[in-house]
Write an enzyme that holds these catalytic residues in place. Structure first.
Site, PDB file in Angstrom:
ATOM      1  N   TYR A  34       9.501  -7.274  -0.438  1.00  0.00           N
ATOM      2  CA  TYR A  34       8.825  -6.044  -0.880  1.00  0.00           C
ATOM      3  C   TYR A  34       9.398  -5.555  -2.210  1.00  0.00           C
ATOM      4  CZ  TYR A  34      12.349  -2.708   1.228  1.00  0.00           C
ATOM      5  OH  TYR A  34      13.465  -1.974   1.564  1.00  0.00           O
TER       6      TYR A  34
ATOM      7  N   TYR B  89       3.299   5.585   5.508  1.00  0.00           N
ATOM      8  CA  TYR B  89       2.698   5.784   4.191  1.00  0.00           C
ATOM      9  C   TYR B  89       1.576   6.829   4.268  1.00  0.00           C
ATOM     10  CZ  TYR B  89       5.071   1.280   3.357  1.00  0.00           C
ATOM     11  OH  TYR B  89       5.995   0.271   3.279  1.00  0.00           O
TER      12      TYR B  89
ATOM     13  N   ARG C  95       9.017  -1.748  -8.738  1.00  0.00           N
ATOM     14  CA  ARG C  95       8.225  -0.556  -9.028  1.00  0.00           C
ATOM     15  C   ARG C  95       8.057  -0.350 -10.537  1.00  0.00           C
ATOM     16  NH1 ARG C  95       8.427   4.073  -5.223  1.00  0.00           N
ATOM     17  NH2 ARG C  95       6.437   3.117  -4.731  1.00  0.00           N
TER      18      ARG C  95
ATOM     19  N   THR D  43       0.808  -1.241   0.000  1.00  0.00           N
ATOM     20  CA  THR D  43       0.000   0.000   0.000  1.00  0.00           C
ATOM     21  C   THR D  43       0.835   1.282   0.000  1.00  0.00           C
ATOM     22  OG1 THR D  43      -0.148   0.076   2.417  1.00  0.00           O
ATOM     23  CG2 THR D  43      -1.892  -1.137   1.266  1.00  0.00           C
ATOM     24  N   TRP D  44       2.133   1.178  -0.236  1.00  0.00           N
ATOM     25  CA  TRP D  44       2.960   2.399  -0.291  1.00  0.00           C
ATOM     26  C   TRP D  44       2.465   3.261  -1.453  1.00  0.00           C
ATOM     27  CZ3 TRP D  44       8.797   2.683  -1.945  1.00  0.00           C
ATOM     28  CH2 TRP D  44       9.304   3.951  -1.609  1.00  0.00           C
TER      29      TRP D  44
ATOM     30  N   ASP E 280      -0.175  -5.233   3.538  1.00  0.00           N
ATOM     31  CA  ASP E 280       0.963  -4.555   4.160  1.00  0.00           C
ATOM     32  C   ASP E 280       0.782  -3.043   4.116  1.00  0.00           C
ATOM     33  OD1 ASP E 280       3.850  -4.597   5.137  1.00  0.00           O
ATOM     34  OD2 ASP E 280       3.956  -3.229   3.437  1.00  0.00           O
TER      35      ASP E 280
HETATM   36  N1  LIG Z   1       9.501  -2.297   4.462  1.00  0.00           N
HETATM   37  C1  LIG Z   1       9.899  -1.404   3.599  1.00  0.00           C
HETATM   38  O1  LIG Z   1      10.846  -0.650   3.826  1.00  0.00           O
HETATM   39  C2  LIG Z   1       9.171  -1.299   2.282  1.00  0.00           C
HETATM   40  C3  LIG Z   1       9.741  -0.548   1.250  1.00  0.00           C
HETATM   41  C4  LIG Z   1       9.053  -0.495   0.021  1.00  0.00           C
HETATM   42  C5  LIG Z   1       7.854  -1.158  -0.138  1.00  0.00           C
HETATM   43  N2  LIG Z   1       7.299  -1.864   0.917  1.00  0.00           N
HETATM   44  C6  LIG Z   1       5.998  -2.548   0.783  1.00  0.00           C
HETATM   45  O2  LIG Z   1       6.023  -3.376  -0.380  1.00  0.00           O
HETATM   46  C7  LIG Z   1       4.953  -2.997  -1.266  1.00  0.00           C
HETATM   47  C8  LIG Z   1       5.332  -3.250  -2.717  1.00  0.00           C
HETATM   48  O3  LIG Z   1       6.453  -2.517  -3.099  1.00  0.00           O
HETATM   49  P1  LIG Z   1       6.392  -1.197  -4.011  1.00  0.00           P
HETATM   50  O4  LIG Z   1       5.077  -0.539  -3.895  1.00  0.00           O
HETATM   51  O5  LIG Z   1       7.615  -0.401  -3.652  1.00  0.00           O
HETATM   52  O6  LIG Z   1       6.688  -1.720  -5.495  1.00  0.00           O
HETATM   53  P2  LIG Z   1       6.101  -2.857  -6.469  1.00  0.00           P
HETATM   54  O7  LIG Z   1       5.022  -3.601  -5.815  1.00  0.00           O
HETATM   55  O8  LIG Z   1       7.285  -3.594  -6.986  1.00  0.00           O
HETATM   56  O9  LIG Z   1       5.549  -1.968  -7.663  1.00  0.00           O
HETATM   57  C9  LIG Z   1       4.416  -1.134  -7.550  1.00  0.00           C
HETATM   58  C10 LIG Z   1       4.220  -0.411  -8.883  1.00  0.00           C
HETATM   59  O10 LIG Z   1       4.038  -1.368  -9.923  1.00  0.00           O
HETATM   60  C11 LIG Z   1       2.785  -1.136 -10.591  1.00  0.00           C
HETATM   61  N3  LIG Z   1       2.187  -2.442 -10.882  1.00  0.00           N
HETATM   62  C12 LIG Z   1       1.592  -3.302 -10.015  1.00  0.00           C
HETATM   63  N4  LIG Z   1       1.174  -4.417 -10.657  1.00  0.00           N
HETATM   64  C13 LIG Z   1       1.517  -4.253 -11.955  1.00  0.00           C
HETATM   65  C14 LIG Z   1       1.348  -5.040 -13.112  1.00  0.00           C
HETATM   66  N5  LIG Z   1       0.752  -6.240 -13.047  1.00  0.00           N
HETATM   67  N6  LIG Z   1       1.812  -4.567 -14.291  1.00  0.00           N
HETATM   68  C15 LIG Z   1       2.422  -3.362 -14.379  1.00  0.00           C
HETATM   69  N7  LIG Z   1       2.616  -2.581 -13.303  1.00  0.00           N
HETATM   70  C16 LIG Z   1       2.159  -3.014 -12.113  1.00  0.00           C
HETATM   71  C17 LIG Z   1       1.948  -0.336  -9.638  1.00  0.00           C
HETATM   72  O11 LIG Z   1       1.060   0.462 -10.384  1.00  0.00           O
HETATM   73  P3  LIG Z   1      -0.464   0.786  -9.943  1.00  0.00           P
HETATM   74  O12 LIG Z   1      -0.412   1.187  -8.492  1.00  0.00           O
HETATM   75  O13 LIG Z   1      -0.850   1.857 -10.880  1.00  0.00           O
HETATM   76  O14 LIG Z   1      -1.287  -0.465 -10.137  1.00  0.00           O
HETATM   77  C18 LIG Z   1       3.012   0.488  -8.899  1.00  0.00           C
HETATM   78  O15 LIG Z   1       3.347   1.615  -9.676  1.00  0.00           O
HETATM   79  C19 LIG Z   1       4.746  -1.523  -0.916  1.00  0.00           C
HETATM   80  O16 LIG Z   1       3.547  -1.020  -1.438  1.00  0.00           O
HETATM   81  C20 LIG Z   1       4.834  -1.572   0.589  1.00  0.00           C
HETATM   82  O17 LIG Z   1       3.629  -2.075   1.143  1.00  0.00           O
HETATM   83  C21 LIG Z   1       7.963  -1.958   2.114  1.00  0.00           C
END
Ligand SMILES: NC(=O)c1ccc[n+]([C@@H]2O[C@H](COP(=O)([O-])OP(=O)(O)OC[C@H]3O[C@@H](n4cnc5c(N)ncnc54)[C@H](OP(=O)(O)O)[C@@H]3O)[C@@H](O)[C@H]2O)c1
Length: 281
Positions: free
Chosen positions: A195, A57, A200, A23-24, A52
């Site tokens: 994660y 966030y 991204r 949900t970031w 998550d």
């Molecule tokens: N613990 C930590 O320090 C930490 C750090 C970073 C992240 N996190 C957690 O991990 C989660 C996931 O990581 P993230 O948000 O950094 O990156 P991610 O999940 O690798 O990528 C998210 C991005 O990819 C796009 N996307 C999602 N599904 C897709 C698909 N099937 N085809 C094309 N594009 C797609 C999304 O677009 P749309 O939103 O437009 O669908 C968004 O722009 C976070 O949201 C957070 O909850 C934790």
């Protein structure tokens, strides 16, 4: 009806789906809110019930969006939230968790993590987690962005071995944990929550990824997710605020990569040659 989302059992005893929802960047704008909530609701409908979030966030805004999406179906979801390092003193951890519970509109967080190492001694944070657990405000606790040294320090503390997970950056383009943290975690029975599993979106134009995707009649994002999901002891939390992306990510569970696919992906995204410092976002 798609097959069930596979699960794993945390050291704390809870069974959780291995594919969930990040949900970031959610909860940041009013305009996007309805779409974000619809995406989370759809993910839950499709069995991706590990959600998550973090106080960080959108300053609690993502937790509020999650709260709205899970209203009336609390018993169907497994909620993960995180305390900011600067809040992670004993009293600060307890206070932060209470704020998060309010944002989420629930009375217990399933898994509460320290977002990354901060200024407070680990034993302080652990004491906060234990207070919250004793008071029934969290079911289990864990950490995020901990390298092997941090995990060893945690394990040396009384009660430290109760850690339920370590949430870290892991995707095709960021494989450092394979050299040290992943084997260490396996040896100690601590599951990794991966994660940023599709980097991204940055890796999605890679030619090798596209070639493997074409062979599977899948999308590059599905191959990137399937590549992480092949580790049966990992949880994976892609973030998608677009419903088509949510459906696509759910279907990544059907991807079965062959030895040839893995070899081709290894060429394009080489595994680490030795221990490196843990990368984080
Ligand atoms: N613990 C930590 O320090 C930490 C750090 C970073 C992240 N996190 C957690 O991990 C989660 C996931 O990581 P993230 O948000 O950094 O990156 P991610 O999940 O690798 O990528 C998210 C991005 O990819 C796009 N996307 C999602 N599904 C897709 C698909 N099937 N085809 C094309 N594009 C797609 C999304 O677009 P749309 O939103 O437009 O669908 C968004 O722009 C976070 O949201 C957070 O909850 C934790």
């Amino acid at each position: 009806m798609p097959s069930d989302v596979p699960t794993l059992k945390l050291p704390s005893g809870e069974t959780v789906p291995r594919l969930g929802l990040g949900t970031w960047r959610m909860g940041e704008s009013r305009r996007a809110r309805a779409q974000e909530i619809a995406a989370i609701e759809l993910g839950i409908d499709l069995g991706m019930t590990l959600i998550d979030t973090a106080e960080l966030y959108a300053n609690g805004g993502a937790e509020e969006a999650v709260g709205e999406a899970i209203a009336g179906r609390r018993d169907q979801v497994f909620i993960v939230s995180k305390v900011k390092p600067e809040n992670s003193s004993r009293a600060g951890t307890v206070a932060a968790c209470k704020r998060s519970l309010k944002h989420l509109g629930i009375d217990q967080i399933d898994l509460y993590l320290l977002h990354w190492r901060g200024p407070h001694p680990l034993k302080e944070t652990l004491a906060g987690f234990e207070t919250l657990h004793g008071d029934g405000l969290i079911k289990a606790w864990g950490v995020s962005n901990f390298d092997v040294g941090d995990m060893e320090e945690l394990f040396a503390l009384p009660g430290g071995v109760a850690v339920a997970t370590n949430q870290v950056l892991y995707n095709l383009a960021t494989r450092g944990i394979e050299a040290d943290l992943l084997p260490w975690s396996r040896a100690h029975g601590i599951p990794i929550m991966a994660y940023t599993p599709i980097d991204r979106g940055r890796i999605l134009r890679n030619r090798a990824l596209a070639a493997v995707a074409a062979r599977h009649d899948a999308t590059p994002a599905q191959i990137a997710l399937g590549w992480v999901l092949r580790h049966k002891d990992m949880m994976v939390i892609p973030k998608a605020s677009n419903e088509a992306h949510v459906r696509e990510n759910r279907a990544a569970l059907d991807v079965a990569l062959t030895a040839d696919d893995l070899a081709e992906l290894n060429e394009a995204f080489p595994p680490p040659v030795g221990a490196t410092s843990l990368e984080m976002l």
